[in-house]
Each structure stands twice: as C-alpha cells, then as structure tokens.
Design an enzyme around this catalytic site. Structure first.
Site, PDB file in Angstrom:
ATOM      1  N   GLU A 307      27.498  38.491  42.721  1.00 55.15           N
ATOM      2  CA  GLU A 307      28.802  37.874  43.025  1.00 55.15           C
ATOM      3  C   GLU A 307      29.313  38.361  44.377  1.00 55.15           C
ATOM      4  O   GLU A 307      29.895  37.598  45.139  1.00 55.15           O
ATOM      5  CB  GLU A 307      29.827  38.166  41.921  1.00 55.15           C
ATOM      6  CG  GLU A 307      29.382  37.759  40.512  1.00 55.15           C
ATOM      7  CD  GLU A 307      28.805  36.370  40.391  1.00 55.15           C
ATOM      8  OE1 GLU A 307      29.221  35.478  41.139  1.00 55.15           O
ATOM      9  OE2 GLU A 307      27.905  36.161  39.546  1.00 55.15           O
ATOM     10  N   HIS A 310      27.640  36.513  47.196  1.00 56.90           N
ATOM     11  CA  HIS A 310      28.132  35.144  47.348  1.00 56.90           C
ATOM     12  C   HIS A 310      29.262  35.059  48.383  1.00 56.90           C
ATOM     13  O   HIS A 310      29.540  33.976  48.897  1.00 56.90           O
ATOM     14  CB  HIS A 310      28.689  34.627  46.019  1.00 56.90           C
ATOM     15  CG  HIS A 310      27.710  33.849  45.182  1.00 56.90           C
ATOM     16  ND1 HIS A 310      26.873  32.888  45.706  1.00 56.90           N
ATOM     17  CD2 HIS A 310      27.460  33.862  43.843  1.00 56.90           C
ATOM     18  CE1 HIS A 310      26.150  32.365  44.714  1.00 56.90           C
ATOM     19  NE2 HIS A 310      26.484  32.942  43.585  1.00 56.90           N
TER      20      HIS A 310
HETATM   21  N1  B3K Z   1      28.470  30.417  40.398  1.00 61.42           N
HETATM   22  C1  B3K Z   1      28.676  30.891  39.063  1.00 61.42           C
HETATM   23  C2  B3K Z   1      28.252  29.937  38.009  1.00 61.42           C
HETATM   24  C3  B3K Z   1      29.232  28.908  37.639  1.00 61.42           C
HETATM   25  C4  B3K Z   1      28.721  28.092  36.501  1.00 61.42           C
HETATM   26  C5  B3K Z   1      29.471  26.881  36.204  1.00 61.42           C
HETATM   27  N2  B3K Z   1      28.938  26.188  35.066  1.00 61.42           N
HETATM   28  C6  B3K Z   1      28.008  32.187  38.822  1.00 61.42           C
HETATM   29  C7  B3K Z   1      27.017  32.613  39.814  1.00 61.42           C
HETATM   30  O1  B3K Z   1      25.962  32.047  39.960  1.00 61.42           O
HETATM   31  O2  B3K Z   1      27.283  33.540  40.521  1.00 61.42           O
HETATM   32 ZN    ZN Z   2      25.484  32.729  41.804  1.00 52.62          ZN
END
Ligand code: B3K
Ligand code: ZN
Length: 883
Positions: A307, A310
């Site tokens: 996370e 990201h």
């Molecule tokens: N981006 C989110 C996942 C969201 C899912 C929605 N159904 C978690 C991740 O990959 O970091």
């Molecule tokens: Zn992700």
C-alpha cells in the site's frame, strides 16, 4: 434494503476497445459529511469543465443506495425536467461548458453490508471506493481518468466519533453546537475518486514519525481499537522500512505531512491505498508474537509495503481505465515482493511467490475465467482483481527487469513516474518508457499484456562434438476467445553445473551475458536452438533459474540429474524445483500405477532428502522449503483429470516412507533446533518453520516414534510462547484422531475467543483438516455463535479454507462440498456480492474433474444462475464458466 432487488437491469459488458476520454473533467471537489445517528448527509461541490467541444449531457454515476436531496448548478436548483435519475445514474441535459454543481445525498452506512462506499464496521464509519465505490457516496464521474483536488470537512458527535479522518493533511478542527465537532482535510494531489477515503469513529492512534531523505518530517499514525494498540508496532516498523526502501531503491520520497493507516475488521480485501489514508483489514496490521504467526508477520510487512508503494505506482501515476489495473497492481506487487526479499530471504520469498502463482494463477489461466493481465472486457470490474492481474502482472514486470537489467529498469521506472506524474496512464505508456529508456526492443514482449494462458516450454539437449545444443520450444494453451497464440518473448535463465558440482560459464551461440545467476536466453520463436560451446561430458544444465518467466517447463533432464541438481545447484529456486519435480513425478507414478520405476525414483528422492537433512550452514526456512512436498493442489494440476483421493493417498504414502527412512536424522535435527526457536530473528523464524515441517514427518513415523511425536505436539500446543508454534501444533492435532483433539480445540477457542483474528485461525484449521468428517464440521461451524456471513474474514477462514485448501475433502465424490459452497454463495450474494463472487472459482474448474463430479459441479453452478436477482458479480463468473 435488499441489495440485488434494488439494482436496475444487469450491467452490460464494457470493452477496452470502446474507451473514450471523459466528456467532462472535474478539477476540484469540496465534500462536507454531516454524520448523524442513522444517516449521513453528503454535500459535494464540484467544479466541472467540458472536455473539448462535445455536446454531451453530463452523465454522473450513482447508485440506488443513496437518496438525492438537492441538486443545483451555479447556485440554481436544477429543474426536474432537465435531469433523469435512473437506478444508477444521473443525467443532466444542457449544462454549460464550465460550472459548479452542488449535490446533496443521504446515505445509510449501517445498512451497507456490501462494504463498498461508506459503511459501518464495529461502530466506526469507513469507506472503500476502489473500484466504483465513490458512486455510492455522491453522483460523480466515477472513473480513474478524472482527477480532482479534494477538500473534505467532516462533522459528527464528539463522543461517538472523536476521530475524523480523510485524505491528505489535517487543515482545521473545531467545536460545533450540540456536542458536535468538525475536522477539515486537504489533499493537494489531484486524484481519481477511487482513492477518496473517510474514517470516523472511536479509534486510538499508535504514532511515530519519519524523516524523509530530504529532511521532511512525516507524522505516522496507525488507528486501531484501543485494546489493539499493543499489536501495531510491527506494522509501524514495516511502514518505516518501506519508506526507506523506496527512497534507497527508486529515490521516491513520501509527499504529504501525514501518513495515516486505519485497521478495520470488516473489509472485502486486504487493504486499500487511499492517498494519505490507507484503510486496512486488521489481518494485515495487528500482530504480536502471541497472536500472529511468522507468516502473518511477513504478510503484514508485505501488505504495508504494497500500500505504501502505491503512493507512487498507483496514486501519483494512476490508471486511465480499469483495463489498465495491472499497470498499478502488477508493478506494485513486484515492488512489494522485492521489498520483502530485501528484508527477509530472497530465495524463500521467491519460492513463496512461485507457490502462490502456481496454486492460484496457473489454474485461473488454465480455466474458463482466463484473461490477459490487461483484460479486454468485463461486466463487473471487481471480478478482475485477480491473481492474473496482480501476480502474473508482477511476473511480467519482473521479466522486463530481467530483460533491461536492474539498473536500467530502475532508471526507466523513475522516468515513467516523472513523465506521467499527476496523470492517468496505460500499460502501453509504461512499456514504451521501458523500451525507450532500457533500449530493448519489447515489440514481441507486449504480447504478455494481450494473450492469456500459461506458456509451456520444452527443452531438449543434443550433443555436437564438444558443444551442446539446447533445443527450446514453446507453446501456449487456448484460452476463452484466444484459440491460437503468437509466440511469447520469454527471458529464460540458464546455468551449467559440472560433475564436481561447480558452475561453468560456456560461450553461447547467441549474444548473451553471463552473470553469477546464469545467462539469460531470449526465447522468442516457437522453436529455437542455443549452442553452448565446449561443455564437458556430464555437465547438467540448470534451467528456468529463479523462475525467470511465468511458464511451465518440461525437459529431458533425467531423474538422476535432478537429484544431482537438488544437491549442487547454486540457484535456490532451481534446487527447490528439482526436488519438487522428483517428488511430483514419483507421486503421480504411484497414482497412475507405474510401479516399475517408482522404487528407483524413491531411492533418488530419499538420498536427496537425506542430503538436505544433513546440510550445514543453510537458511533453515529454505531447508524447510526443500523438505516440504508439493501440495495436493499443485500435484492435481499436473494431471489431465484430477484424482483428488489418489493424490492425497500417494502423497501421504511418500510422507510416511520418508518419515520412516529418516527417523533418526529428523529427530536429531528437531532436537537440535527446538531450542533455537525463541525470538523474532530470521534464524528463530527459520528454526520454527523447520521444526514444524519436521514434526509433520515425526507424526507419520513408526508407531513408537508417533507416540512420542504426539507428546511433543501436545506439549508444544499447551506451552507455546508464540502463535506460530501453537498453531503448527494445532494444525497437526486438528488433522489427527487423537482423543485429546476435542479438548485441544475447545481450549484454543476459550483461550482466544476475544481475538477475532485468532478465532479466524480456529475456523481455518478445522476446515483444512483432512479428516473424513471435515465437511460435516464445516457445516456445523456455520451455526457456531462466532460465525457470521457479515464478516468477510470469517467467511473466508471457514469456507475458502475448505474449498481452496482442502482439495480431497472439497471434491468428495457425492458432491456435498459443491452444494455446500453453492448454498453459501447464494446466501452471501444477498449480503456482500463482491465477496460472494470471490468464492465462485473452485466450482468453475469443473472441466478438470471426472464426468460424475463434472455433472455435480455444473449442477451447483446452474443452481446459482436460477437465483432470483443474482448479482452481476456472481452471474458474470458463473456464466463464463458454463460457456
Ligand atoms: N487496490 C486495492 C484493491 C481494491 C479492490 C477493490 N475491489 C488493494 C491493493 O491492491 O492494494
Ligand atoms: Zn495494490
């Protein structure tokens, strides 16, 4: 509200080829949330601009779960005649080219069991907006290529909701009448709506700080329920390690003054990277040695890292549309894998990642739900958060790194982030930068983005005087909508070992560079030859080193040569793979009744096994990997028609033989490392892991040995100072017919009944038991007071542990496992369709079973299709799997 009965007509398929830029952009949005007892009013003021000179009406995404209270444009209420409000969208005709729109909606978060949009978890409020949750909060252009700057004000009762959080930095707080207060948050970085977040509730912060490379101070907070504050330190340290790693590795610094993480118990996925305000499943935050296993700790570090990473790969540069999901997910999984490798053991992490790929992604790629990492169409985007998009996506990035070399790859990633900062990009944009900066032709490589299916490689050898020619051929199975495939560009890492066990580095006919990892062959044609010059007799090639591409491999390497590689290969993956292949081949030969060769094969395995047991100076976790036999699921994939019972029996018999024949060395090793299991160092973790594998052999030894192993396990269960040890004992006991079994399970429940995450383990352990009565136990546990359909962790721990990790009992010949699963899906679909859909996959693989089971599985699927108001989520998967 019954979710499904409120939905309008079923969703239509959306195609990548139909992509059109948005007709309007929203540069800026100000949101005010007024939180009251059983509803929340949301006021959204957005600045909207037409994109170019189209004449479209303004189409806003919405949902039937909110009430529209007010709608005005440039301060004037919009005449009812000028807009249409459908179940899921709001269309306004004749809007100007630039205007301000004010929308007020009313939400009922406590009624939201779907866990997307704004919902309640344990009395607190939180949001989940990816992929299309923001449309359940307000009417909006809810697509990732519309990027706006968000300012948020939250008002609520001071005592009920003392903590009020949103994205970015906190700009203002104050007191209101009626015991209410407010907080304002501002996020200066333009973002798509899926990254919006809000949290309000009674939470305590575990706080720390981080000073970035350039000297900026960042406040770090992990918000949890007060009693969980003693379980936050590992997540906090992992966050700081992630921040440092991204600076060291890619030169990327965090860009806000605050980084907040909130842990919630009811969450559809693992975590969510909302800008400056990550929302996490408690499973990936809360950990201390008493309640979390070593694997849990590794997962916390991996997901915290994921996370955090990201923030650049996903947030600063986001996706143009959801077909590009792998642009952020594949790249970010790759980054979290590399981070974890650097923090722990590269070899063990690589093996763990290969296991996940083989257990989940390969079956997906081989079944009716196969799709390329950049899918071409979808009905429900939530169904595409798959192992293919994530894990195969990460393998594709890893191959690009291999082709460019690490240094050029890192430079190219930084260049991509600079060029696309603040924008919504595509996978093609990414590959273009890799190609340009890395100066490597990736024309053919791009097929990895558009072709589904796992390629197979076959390698055979031909001696030509002093030289050896490796003949490499590739093929790829047909997948839905793609009957034939063009050849892939496959980076294939190869090494050579001489008969003394030393690496040799012969010249090659193609232009390749040797590194200590081997030489990387560019496999691009259907059939290709690579000549290695002056290779002495008895040298053995070590193929597919480091699992350099997500492919399956067959070769003419003999069993004897594999046994040699187990002992001598310097590549950890290749060593592990060699013993896996030997064991798999033996087990499958037993299943097929090919008895003429199994004795000889067993001798090779046994001697490789005893070499491993005697190896000194080896990472203990890696040793544990080498001693772990291939899983039943993996073995099943090697069969044309899965025979779950025969695989289970044959695997058990190999475990028993190895346990018997190595009893002394297994006991000695156990005795040696048992005393080294205390603490949280890598070596203590390794010792715990190794002891757990050794115990699983000890209980399968001769009867006397078995009795003493049982004593050992029971004592480990009651005396354990870590969850890792207590749980590994519990798993063995749960599998057994010990008279103490019931007492032990009861003890564990009573010991941990106030800790949800540990109780999840209690459910999972029973669901994974190979006992004949496990399906009945699972059904029985669904009536347990601690079981709930509302909580995704609980459902997964009981039901998915059974359907995905207990192959032999799920596939019971009478189809009882299938009907149990389809009944659960039916019920869950009304509560939480997204989580219901994530449970469908095991039923979709019916083609792999015998005709009797096939019929039973198809019947269970068809029953689902008959359910009234079945969600789009489940319907899409069931229909695709019956096509
Ligand atoms: N981006 C989110 C996942 C969201 C899912 C929605 N159904 C978690 C991740 O990959 O970091
Ligand atoms: Zn992700």
């Amino acid at each position: 509200m019954d979710a499904s009965s409120m939905m309008a007509s079923p969703k239509q398929e959306i195609k990548l080829a139909d992509y059109q830029p948005p007709a309007f952009f929203i540069d800026n949005i100000t949101l005010t949330f007024k939180i009251y007892g059983d509803y929340v009013d949301v006021h959204a003021k957005s600045f909207i601009k037409r994109n170019g000179n189209n004449t479209n009406a303004l189409a806003l995404d919405g949902s039937p779960y909110m009430e529209l209270l007010n709608l005005s444009i440039d301060g004037e209420a919009v005449d009812k005649a000028l807009y249409t409000l459908g179940g899921a969208n709001l269309t306004i005709n004749d809007v100007p080219d630039e205007f301000i729109i004010d929308i007020t909606t009313r939400l009922k978060p406590a009624e939201n069991s779907r866990l997307e949009g704004l919902y309640a978890s344990g009395g607190n409020l939180c949001t989940q907006c990816e992929a299309e949750g923001f449309r359940h909060i307000t009417y909006y252009i809810d697509r990732p290529d519309v990027l706006a700057v968000y300012s948020v004000r939250i008002e609520a009762d001071k005592d009920e909701y003392p903590v009020l959080l949103s994205n970015g930095d906190n700009t203002e707080n104050g007191i209101l009448d009626n015991n209410r207060h407010y907080a304002c948050w501002n996020d200066p970085y333009p973002k798509p709506s899926y990254l919006f977040a809000l949290v309000a509730g009674k939470l305590s912060a575990y706080s720390d700080r981080y000073v970035t490379k350039s000297g900026r101070e960042v406040a770090l907070n992990i918000y949890v329920r007060e009693p969980d504050l003693d379980k936050c330190d590992y997540a906090m340290q992992s966050l700081k390690r992630s921040m440092k790693w991204d600076e060291d590795e890619y030169g990327l610094e965090y860009d806000l003054g605050t980084y907040n993480i909130v842990a919630v118990s009811d969450f559809n996925m693992g975590a969510m990277e909302n800008k400056g305000l990550n929302v996490f499943n408690t499973k990936y935050v809360l950990a201390n040695q008493q309640t979390a296993t070593d694997t849990d700790f590794d997962n916390v570090e991996g997901v915290i890292g994921h996370e955090y990473f990201h923030n650049w790969t996903g947030n600063r540069v986001t996706c143009r549309d959801w077909f590009q999901l792998s642009l952020k997910e594949g790249l970010t999984v790759f980054r979290d894998q590399e981070f974890s490798s650097d923090m722990t053991s590269r070899a063990v992490k690589r093996i763990a990642d290969v296991r996940v790929l083989r257990m989940i992604q390969f079956p997906e790629d081989a079944g009716p739900l196969a799709h390329p990492i950049r899918p071409e169409s979808y009905v429900e985007i939530n169904n595409f958060y798959t192992a293919t998009v994530y894990n195969k996506g990460a393998e594709v990035i890893r191959m690009i790194q291999a082709l460019l070399g690490k240094k050029a790859f890192n430079t190219a990633v930084r260049q991509y982030l600079t060029e696309f900062d603040g924008q919504a990009a595509t996978c093609a944009d990414f590959v273009d930068v890799m190609e340009r900066v890395g100066q490597k032709d990736l024309t053919q490589f791009r097929r990895w983005y558009s072709q589904a299916g796992t390629p197979s490689i076959d390698v055979s050898r031909k001696r030509d005087g002093n030289d050896v020619i490796l003949k490499v051929s590739q093929s790829c199975m047909a997948t839905p909508g793609q009957s034939s495939k063009a050849p892939f560009h496959i980076p294939f890492m190869v090494g050579w070992i001489d008969k003394a066990g030393e690496a040799i580095f012969p010249d090659v006919s193609e232009k390749v560079n040797w590194t200590e990892n081997g030489c990387l062959l560019d496999v691009t044609a259907q059939e290709q030859e690579f000549k290695f010059y002056n290779v002495p007799e008895d040298c053995v090639p070590s193929l597919h080193r480091g699992f350099s591409a997500p492919v399956t491999l067959t070769s003419d390497i003999s069993d004897e040569e594999k046994a040699f590689l187990v002992s001598h290969d310097s590549d950890a993956y290749a060593r592990w793979q060699a013993i896996q292949e030997l064991a798999s081949s033996y087990i499958l030969n037993i299943v097929e009744g090919e008895m003429s060769i199994v004795d000889e094969q067993y001798q090779l395995i046994a001697s490789a096994f005893s070499t491993i047991l005697q190896q000194e100076n080896i990472d203990l976790s890696f040793m544990a990997e080498l001693l772990t036999l291939p899983t039943e699921v993996y073995l099943g994939q090697l069969q044309d028609t899965l025979q779950p019972d025969a695989i289970y029996d044959a695997r058990e018999s190999l475990l028993g033989k190895l346990a018997n024949d190595n009893e002394q060395s297994i006991n000695n090793l156990f005795a040696m490392f048992k005393s080294q299991t205390a603490g949280q160092t890598q070596s203590a973790k390794g010792a715990r892991r190794l002891c757990s594998v050794l115990l699983s052999y000890m209980i399968r030894g001769k009867s006397e040995a078995r009795d003493s192993a049982k004593e050992e396990i029971l004592s480990q269960f009651y005396k354990a100072s870590t969850m890792t040890e207590q749980l590994s004992a519990l798993m063995l006991i749960s599998d057994s017919d010990y008279v103490e079994r019931e007492d032990v399970l009861k003890h564990f429940y009573e010991q941990w009944q106030t800790d949800d995450l540990v109780i999840d383990k209690w459910f999972a352990v029973q669901a994974q038991s190979k006992r004949l009565d496990t399906l009945d136990t699972v059904k029985h546990l669904m009536c347990h007071e601690a079981f709930s359909y509302q909580n995704p962790n609980r459902i997964r721990s009981l039901v998915s542990s059974f359907t995905m990790m207990n192959q032999v009992r799920f596939h019971s010949a009478d189809g009882a496992g299938y009907s149990m699963l389809s009944n659960v899906i039916k019920k869950l679909d009304k509560i939480n369709p997204q989580t219901a859909a994530r449970m469908v996959a095991p039923l979709c693989r019916w083609q792999r079973l015998d005709s009797i089971r096939q019929t039973l599985m198809i019947d269970s699927l068809k029953e689902l299709l008959n359910v009234e108001n079945l969600s789009d989520d489940v319907r899409e998967l069931v229909q695709k799997s019956l096509q």
